[in-house]
Design a protein around this motif. Structure first.
Motif, mmCIF file in Angstrom:
data_model
loop_
_atom_site.group_PDB
_atom_site.id
_atom_site.type_symbol
_atom_site.label_atom_id
_atom_site.label_comp_id
_atom_site.label_asym_id
_atom_site.label_seq_id
_atom_site.Cartn_x
_atom_site.Cartn_y
_atom_site.Cartn_z
ATOM 1 N N UNK A 170 20.273 58.385 42.026
ATOM 2 C CA UNK A 170 19.240 57.871 41.128
ATOM 3 C C UNK A 170 18.503 59.025 40.454
ATOM 4 N N UNK A 171 18.200 60.066 41.217
ATOM 5 C CA UNK A 171 17.529 61.235 40.645
ATOM 6 C C UNK A 171 18.412 61.856 39.558
ATOM 7 N N UNK A 172 19.701 61.912 39.821
ATOM 8 C CA UNK A 172 20.620 62.472 38.830
ATOM 9 C C UNK A 172 20.668 61.602 37.572
ATOM 10 N N UNK A 173 20.805 60.293 37.778
ATOM 11 C CA UNK A 173 20.855 59.374 36.621
ATOM 12 C C UNK A 173 19.637 59.582 35.736
ATOM 13 N N UNK A 174 18.480 59.640 36.378
ATOM 14 C CA UNK A 174 17.209 59.792 35.659
ATOM 15 C C UNK A 174 17.187 61.129 34.916
ATOM 16 N N UNK A 175 17.564 62.189 35.625
ATOM 17 C CA UNK A 175 17.533 63.539 35.053
ATOM 18 C C UNK A 175 18.494 63.648 33.869
ATOM 19 N N UNK A 176 19.713 63.116 34.050
ATOM 20 C CA UNK A 176 20.732 63.219 33.008
ATOM 21 C C UNK A 176 20.294 62.461 31.753
ATOM 22 N N UNK A 177 19.613 61.341 31.972
ATOM 23 C CA UNK A 177 19.153 60.543 30.835
ATOM 24 C C UNK A 177 17.983 61.237 30.127
ATOM 25 N N UNK A 178 16.995 61.682 30.933
ATOM 26 C CA UNK A 178 15.788 62.272 30.336
ATOM 27 C C UNK A 178 16.045 63.612 29.655
ATOM 28 N N UNK A 233 18.913 64.685 28.408
ATOM 29 C CA UNK A 233 20.066 64.642 27.508
ATOM 30 C C UNK A 233 19.708 65.297 26.167
ATOM 31 N N UNK A 234 20.558 66.170 25.705
ATOM 32 C CA UNK A 234 20.300 66.821 24.423
ATOM 33 C C UNK A 234 19.554 68.133 24.550
ATOM 34 N N UNK A 235 18.848 68.348 25.700
ATOM 35 C CA UNK A 235 18.124 69.610 25.867
ATOM 36 C C UNK A 235 18.955 70.621 26.669
ATOM 37 N N UNK A 236 19.652 70.137 27.703
ATOM 38 C CA UNK A 236 20.521 71.026 28.498
ATOM 39 C C UNK A 236 21.903 70.364 28.584
ATOM 40 N N UNK A 237 22.931 71.174 28.582
ATOM 41 C CA UNK A 237 24.291 70.683 28.803
ATOM 42 C C UNK A 237 24.472 70.499 30.310
ATOM 43 N N UNK A 238 24.871 69.296 30.752
ATOM 44 C CA UNK A 238 24.966 69.057 32.191
ATOM 45 C C UNK A 238 26.293 68.406 32.570
ATOM 46 N N UNK A 239 26.748 68.651 33.785
ATOM 47 C CA UNK A 239 27.946 68.018 34.319
ATOM 48 C C UNK A 239 27.719 67.771 35.806
ATOM 49 N N UNK A 290 27.630 61.438 30.880
ATOM 50 C CA UNK A 290 27.800 62.807 31.376
ATOM 51 C C UNK A 290 29.204 62.996 31.946
ATOM 52 N N UNK A 291 29.723 64.204 31.766
ATOM 53 C CA UNK A 291 31.029 64.546 32.342
ATOM 54 C C UNK A 291 30.909 64.553 33.869
ATOM 55 N N UNK A 332 37.489 70.526 34.845
ATOM 56 C CA UNK A 332 36.292 70.048 34.131
ATOM 57 C C UNK A 332 36.015 70.728 32.796
ATOM 58 N N UNK A 333 36.567 71.904 32.609
ATOM 59 C CA UNK A 333 36.299 72.678 31.371
ATOM 60 C C UNK A 333 34.792 72.741 31.107
ATOM 61 N N UNK A 334 34.066 73.287 32.059
ATOM 62 C CA UNK A 334 32.606 73.356 31.947
ATOM 63 C C UNK A 334 32.200 74.258 30.794
ATOM 64 N N UNK A 335 31.105 73.868 30.152
ATOM 65 C CA UNK A 335 30.618 74.651 29.009
ATOM 66 C C UNK A 335 29.797 75.846 29.497
ATOM 67 N N UNK A 336 29.745 76.870 28.699
ATOM 68 C CA UNK A 336 28.875 78.015 28.991
ATOM 69 C C UNK A 336 27.411 77.556 28.932
ATOM 70 N N UNK A 337 26.556 78.260 29.638
ATOM 71 C CA UNK A 337 25.109 78.004 29.628
ATOM 72 C C UNK A 337 24.765 76.551 29.989
ATOM 73 N N UNK A 338 25.467 75.999 30.980
ATOM 74 C CA UNK A 338 25.204 74.608 31.352
ATOM 75 C C UNK A 338 24.732 74.506 32.803
ATOM 76 N N UNK A 339 24.419 73.278 33.211
ATOM 77 C CA UNK A 339 24.004 73.019 34.590
ATOM 78 C C UNK A 339 25.065 72.148 35.249
ATOM 79 N N UNK A 340 25.465 72.522 36.462
ATOM 80 C CA UNK A 340 26.416 71.704 37.219
ATOM 81 C C UNK A 340 25.725 71.195 38.474
#
Lengths: 251, 113
Positions: free
Chosen positions: A76-84, A86-92, A112-113, A137-145
């Protein structure tokens, strides 16, 4: 060296017990050899974890290992974080569960990937599983996993995945003595999130006590109280997260 | 029950060493398991019994050195024994302690033939 008769299987040193007939071209049936191994049992996992860490560092990826008991609200914390965010940090996300893709489906719904690891009977993720998950996963540079570990406060504490931050989550419906009952997890974490604080009026959970217990185990632990449903404290979490996102170096 | 994966890692280490030394069997294995490592000995024994079946450790004598917890206080420098990772320094009460012994989990030596 052989503990029975003292001979060396490589032939560099031979010693014989009294009464043991001595001849030089002997070939023992029971040659024994002591090998000083001095090897950490988790050596293999730790090597792979460092390999993951190197990959994350090179790509400037902030990898976080989320650990807790089942039901503390990690997904739930992840769902909330990924939604809020979104667009500011690249996340996977990498999801770890014994069975089902339920959590991955929930994450996928946020756009989210995500990769689901099913550990089968396994009670924790290890560096090897993360290595393979990351490969596809082909993670992007400068992202959060975010790596959501199997819900278990015991076993995942032992296994380094190559993460930069380990976040332990405890909800107020659990006991406030949990940091003392499961010290290893709190000892190895960098952030502790106290979740579901909107339920505090209904449960006998003492926030001050859990804070004191957690800091007793790990005086350097950062603690954030929040509620994913009520929204209290979420900005603290987002600020912490953003402070940890490494800015790429400009040349 | 991470003890089973620990046992399997020990089997893997033993197998590597046996191959390296071109030996065929492990007669004895000596391990250091610290009292502060997250190994529950009862679970370990149970996992051991199952995990070594039909491996080169199947007939190996097992020697375990339990190392007691030891810590150094980061504030006053006191060196003391600990039973739990969350214990405070008995001299100054600080929780900023550095654990120096008790977290070990390693294969120390093997007797091969």
């Amino acid at each position: 060296m052989c503990a029975t008769c003292g001979c060396d299987a490589n032939g560099t040193l031979t010693m014989h017990e009294p009464g043991h007939h001595h001849h030089h071209e002997h070939d023992h049936q029971h040659r024994q050899k002591i090998v000083e191994v001095e090897k950490d049992v988790l050596h293999e996992n730790n090597l792979l974890a460092e390999r993951n860490r190197g990959y994350f560092d090179a790509k400037n990826i902030l990898a976080m290992n989320l650990v807790s008991s089942p039901g503390s609200g990690k997904t739930t914390l992840l769902e909330k974080t990924l939604t809020d965010l979104k667009g500011t940090i690249e996340m996977a996300v990498i999801e770890g569960d014994q069975q089902t893709t339920n959590d991955a489906d929930r994450i996928h719904a946020t756009g989210t990937k995500v990769v689901q690891i099913n550990t089968g009977k396994g009670c924790h993720l290890d560096a090897h599983m993360v290595l393979h998950a990351v490969q596809g996963m082909k993670l992007k540079n400068d992202s959060v996993l975010f790596i959501e570990n199997v819900g278990n406060l015991v076993c995942p504490a032992m296994f380094d995945l190559g993460e930069k931050e380990r976040v332990v989550i405890i909800s107020v419906t659990e006991g406030d003595d949990k940091p003392l009952k499961y010290p290893d997890m709190f000892h190895s974490s960098t952030l502790c999130i106290i979740n579901k604080i909107d339920l505090l009026p209904y449960v006998p959970f003492d926030v001050e006590k859990v804070r004191a217990n957690a800091l007793q185990v790990n005086p350097q632990l950062k603690i954030i109280e929040l509620s994913c449903t009520g929204g209290q404290g979420l900005t603290d979490w987002y600020q912490w997260l953003q402070s940890k996102v490494l800015q790429p170096e400009t040349v | 029950m991470h003890e089973l994966s620990i046992v399997m890692s020990i089997v893997a280490i033993a197998q590597q060493e046996v191959q390296k030394a071109q030996a065929s069997i492990v007669d004895e294995i000596e391990m250091d398991i610290g009292c502060l490592s997250t190994i529950e000995m009862d679970a370990f024994e149970m996992a051991w019994k199952q995990g070594i079946k039909q491996t080169i450790l199947q007939h190996a004598a097992k020697k375990i050195n339990r190392l007691n917890g030891k810590a150094t206080c980061s504030d006053c420098g006191n060196i003391f024994a600990i039973q739990q990772v969350y214990e405070a320094c008995p001299n100054c009460g600080s929780h900023f302690i550095h654990i120096t012994q008790g977290k070990e989990l390693r294969v120390k030596s093997l007797l091969l033939s």
